[in-house]
Design a protein around this motif. Structure first.
Motif, PDB file in Angstrom:
ATOM      1  N   LEU A  96     -52.519  27.165  -3.420  1.00 24.19           N
ATOM      2  CA  LEU A  96     -52.947  26.929  -4.799  1.00 24.19           C
ATOM      3  C   LEU A  96     -51.898  27.364  -5.822  1.00 24.19           C
ATOM      4  O   LEU A  96     -51.634  26.666  -6.798  1.00 24.19           O
ATOM      5  CB  LEU A  96     -54.263  27.653  -5.075  1.00 24.19           C
ATOM      6  CG  LEU A  96     -55.457  27.297  -4.198  1.00 24.19           C
ATOM      7  CD1 LEU A  96     -56.677  28.082  -4.656  1.00 24.19           C
ATOM      8  CD2 LEU A  96     -55.734  25.817  -4.177  1.00 24.19           C
ATOM      9  N   VAL A  97     -51.304  28.519  -5.602  1.00 25.76           N
ATOM     10  CA  VAL A  97     -50.413  29.108  -6.617  1.00 25.76           C
ATOM     11  C   VAL A  97     -49.065  28.391  -6.699  1.00 25.76           C
ATOM     12  O   VAL A  97     -48.359  28.513  -7.698  1.00 25.76           O
ATOM     13  CB  VAL A  97     -50.246  30.630  -6.387  1.00 25.76           C
ATOM     14  CG1 VAL A  97     -49.201  30.933  -5.323  1.00 25.76           C
ATOM     15  CG2 VAL A  97     -49.934  31.345  -7.673  1.00 25.76           C
ATOM     16  N   ILE A 115     -60.324  32.939  -4.124  1.00 21.50           N
ATOM     17  CA  ILE A 115     -61.389  33.816  -3.631  1.00 21.50           C
ATOM     18  C   ILE A 115     -62.675  33.020  -3.422  1.00 21.50           C
ATOM     19  O   ILE A 115     -63.353  33.159  -2.397  1.00 21.50           O
ATOM     20  CB  ILE A 115     -61.600  35.003  -4.591  1.00 21.50           C
ATOM     21  CG1 ILE A 115     -60.433  35.983  -4.469  1.00 21.50           C
ATOM     22  CG2 ILE A 115     -62.933  35.702  -4.330  1.00 21.50           C
ATOM     23  CD1 ILE A 115     -60.411  37.076  -5.524  1.00 21.50           C
ATOM     24  N   CYS A 116     -63.012  32.177  -4.383  1.00 23.31           N
ATOM     25  CA  CYS A 116     -64.225  31.361  -4.249  1.00 23.31           C
ATOM     26  C   CYS A 116     -64.138  30.448  -3.031  1.00 23.31           C
ATOM     27  O   CYS A 116     -65.098  30.332  -2.255  1.00 23.31           O
ATOM     28  CB  CYS A 116     -64.450  30.545  -5.515  1.00 23.31           C
ATOM     29  SG  CYS A 116     -64.993  31.527  -6.928  1.00 23.31           S
ATOM     30  N   LEU A 117     -62.999  29.787  -2.850  1.00 21.16           N
ATOM     31  CA  LEU A 117     -62.829  28.906  -1.699  1.00 21.16           C
ATOM     32  C   LEU A 117     -62.893  29.684  -0.391  1.00 21.16           C
ATOM     33  O   LEU A 117     -63.500  29.230   0.580  1.00 21.16           O
ATOM     34  CB  LEU A 117     -61.507  28.145  -1.816  1.00 21.16           C
ATOM     35  CG  LEU A 117     -61.465  27.104  -2.932  1.00 21.16           C
ATOM     36  CD1 LEU A 117     -60.037  26.599  -3.144  1.00 21.16           C
ATOM     37  CD2 LEU A 117     -62.421  25.946  -2.645  1.00 21.16           C
ATOM     38  N   ALA A 118     -62.307  30.868  -0.364  1.00 25.48           N
ATOM     39  CA  ALA A 118     -62.319  31.690   0.847  1.00 25.48           C
ATOM     40  C   ALA A 118     -63.730  32.094   1.250  1.00 25.48           C
ATOM     41  O   ALA A 118     -64.011  32.281   2.435  1.00 25.48           O
ATOM     42  CB  ALA A 118     -61.455  32.934   0.645  1.00 25.48           C
ATOM     43  N   ASP A 128     -64.364  27.419 -18.310  1.00 24.69           N
ATOM     44  CA  ASP A 128     -62.910  27.376 -18.281  1.00 24.69           C
ATOM     45  C   ASP A 128     -62.445  26.080 -17.610  1.00 24.69           C
ATOM     46  O   ASP A 128     -62.628  25.891 -16.411  1.00 24.69           O
ATOM     47  CB  ASP A 128     -62.378  28.594 -17.524  1.00 24.69           C
ATOM     48  CG  ASP A 128     -60.878  28.743 -17.598  1.00 24.69           C
ATOM     49  OD1 ASP A 128     -60.186  27.741 -17.860  1.00 24.69           O
ATOM     50  OD2 ASP A 128     -60.395  29.866 -17.371  1.00 24.69           O
ATOM     51  N   ARG A 129     -61.836  25.215 -18.383  1.00 20.19           N
ATOM     52  CA  ARG A 129     -61.390  23.914 -17.874  1.00 20.19           C
ATOM     53  C   ARG A 129     -60.150  24.012 -16.993  1.00 20.19           C
ATOM     54  O   ARG A 129     -59.794  23.049 -16.317  1.00 20.19           O
ATOM     55  CB  ARG A 129     -61.130  22.964 -19.032  1.00 20.19           C
ATOM     56  CG  ARG A 129     -62.405  22.641 -19.785  1.00 20.19           C
ATOM     57  CD  ARG A 129     -62.135  21.709 -20.924  1.00 20.19           C
ATOM     58  NE  ARG A 129     -63.362  21.532 -21.698  1.00 20.19           N
ATOM     59  CZ  ARG A 129     -63.395  20.935 -22.858  1.00 20.19           C
ATOM     60  NH1 ARG A 129     -62.293  20.457 -23.397  1.00 20.19           N
ATOM     61  NH2 ARG A 129     -64.535  20.804 -23.487  1.00 20.19           N
ATOM     62  N   ASP A 130     -59.486  25.156 -17.002  1.00 24.06           N
ATOM     63  CA  ASP A 130     -58.292  25.313 -16.167  1.00 24.06           C
ATOM     64  C   ASP A 130     -58.601  25.190 -14.680  1.00 24.06           C
ATOM     65  O   ASP A 130     -57.722  24.858 -13.884  1.00 24.06           O
ATOM     66  CB  ASP A 130     -57.604  26.652 -16.438  1.00 24.06           C
ATOM     67  CG  ASP A 130     -56.943  26.699 -17.804  1.00 24.06           C
ATOM     68  OD1 ASP A 130     -56.533  25.628 -18.310  1.00 24.06           O
ATOM     69  OD2 ASP A 130     -56.842  27.798 -18.371  1.00 24.06           O
ATOM     70  N   PRO A 135     -59.253  20.798  -7.585  1.00 20.73           N
ATOM     71  CA  PRO A 135     -60.381  19.898  -7.339  1.00 20.73           C
ATOM     72  C   PRO A 135     -61.191  20.246  -6.093  1.00 20.73           C
ATOM     73  O   PRO A 135     -62.340  19.817  -5.972  1.00 20.73           O
ATOM     74  CB  PRO A 135     -59.723  18.517  -7.216  1.00 20.73           C
ATOM     75  CG  PRO A 135     -58.286  18.781  -6.931  1.00 20.73           C
ATOM     76  CD  PRO A 135     -57.960  20.120  -7.536  1.00 20.73           C
ATOM     77  N   GLU A 136     -60.622  21.041  -5.200  1.00 23.79           N
ATOM     78  CA  GLU A 136     -61.376  21.440  -4.015  1.00 23.79           C
ATOM     79  C   GLU A 136     -62.464  22.472  -4.334  1.00 23.79           C
ATOM     80  O   GLU A 136     -63.331  22.727  -3.522  1.00 23.79           O
ATOM     81  CB  GLU A 136     -60.449  21.948  -2.921  1.00 23.79           C
ATOM     82  CG  GLU A 136     -59.529  23.085  -3.310  1.00 23.79           C
ATOM     83  CD  GLU A 136     -58.181  22.623  -3.860  1.00 23.79           C
ATOM     84  OE1 GLU A 136     -58.137  22.232  -5.034  1.00 23.79           O
ATOM     85  OE2 GLU A 136     -57.184  22.704  -3.135  1.00 23.79           O
ATOM     86  N   LEU A 137     -62.418  23.041  -5.531  1.00 27.64           N
ATOM     87  CA  LEU A 137     -63.449  23.981  -5.981  1.00 27.64           C
ATOM     88  C   LEU A 137     -64.362  23.271  -6.975  1.00 27.64           C
ATOM     89  O   LEU A 137     -63.911  22.807  -8.018  1.00 27.64           O
ATOM     90  CB  LEU A 137     -62.820  25.209  -6.656  1.00 27.64           C
ATOM     91  CG  LEU A 137     -63.796  26.229  -7.251  1.00 27.64           C
ATOM     92  CD1 LEU A 137     -64.671  26.847  -6.159  1.00 27.64           C
ATOM     93  CD2 LEU A 137     -63.041  27.301  -8.022  1.00 27.64           C
ATOM     94  N   VAL A 138     -65.622  23.198  -6.649  1.00 27.01           N
ATOM     95  CA  VAL A 138     -66.592  22.573  -7.548  1.00 27.01           C
ATOM     96  C   VAL A 138     -66.937  23.573  -8.644  1.00 27.01           C
ATOM     97  O   VAL A 138     -67.282  24.728  -8.363  1.00 27.01           O
ATOM     98  CB  VAL A 138     -67.875  22.159  -6.784  1.00 27.01           C
ATOM     99  CG1 VAL A 138     -68.918  21.601  -7.735  1.00 27.01           C
ATOM    100  CG2 VAL A 138     -67.536  21.159  -5.691  1.00 27.01           C
ATOM    101  N   THR A 139     -66.807  23.134  -9.894  1.00 27.82           N
ATOM    102  CA  THR A 139     -67.167  23.974 -11.033  1.00 27.82           C
ATOM    103  C   THR A 139     -68.230  23.256 -11.846  1.00 27.82           C
ATOM    104  O   THR A 139     -68.357  22.031 -11.790  1.00 27.82           O
ATOM    105  CB  THR A 139     -65.950  24.266 -11.931  1.00 27.82           C
ATOM    106  OG1 THR A 139     -65.447  23.040 -12.452  1.00 27.82           O
ATOM    107  CG2 THR A 139     -64.866  25.008 -11.170  1.00 27.82           C
TER     108      THR A 139
END
Length: 148
Positions: A96-97, A115-118, A128-130, A135-139
């Motif tokens: 990601l980074v 952390i959320c994905l893990a 936060d739109r950032d 895209p693999e993290l659903v917000t």
């Protein structure tokens, strides 16, 4: 599992926020419910930093002991999980980074996303739109479709 970003915590805590009541009620439902929900550790630190910051709130800044009491109340919910780095986290963070637009302050959001994905978070509640960079993290913005 639902995870909660810093901005939701701040809205729920700061009474002057236009979203205070609905954010407070949302966290109350999560805290009193049976479904697992989480707060990423970096969001805990950021919450404490933001609400106690006199540059933001001047004389109305939350006292550190009050901020801690609030955070403690949320984290003592039986259904709450504090989410931190896991085994293999470095590889996930690297994916990601190292993305083209991730730099500066976005590194913090990248850490939260990783952390959320893990932890297999199903959705991160945030304004936060950032996080759209991941895209693999659903917000979900809880107020986008249903304003307070």
């Amino acid at each position: 599992m639902i995870a909660v970003d810093t901005n939701i915590l701040v809205y729920a805590h700061r009474r002057e926020s236009a979203l205070h009541e609905s954010a407070r009620d949302m966290l109350g439902m999560l805290a009193e419910g049976d479904r697992a929900w989480g707060i990423p550790w970096p969001c805990c630190y950021e919450f404490l930093s933001v609400v106690t910051n006199r540059r933001i709130w001047r004389d109305a800044a939350t006292e550190p002991d009050e901020a801690w009491t609030q955070l403690r109340a949320w984290t003592e919910s039986p259904s709450n999980r504090l989410l931190g780095e896991t085994d293999g986290f470095l590889d996930l963070l690297e994916r990601l980074v190292t993305r083209r637009r991730v730099r500066g302050p976005l590194v913090h959001d990248t850490r939260v996303a990783a952390i959320c994905l893990a932890h297999g978070v199903e959705v991160l509640l945030t304004r936060d739109r950032d996080f759209a960079l991941f895209p693999e993290l659903v917000t979900r913005d809880p107020w986008r479709d249903h304003p307070a």
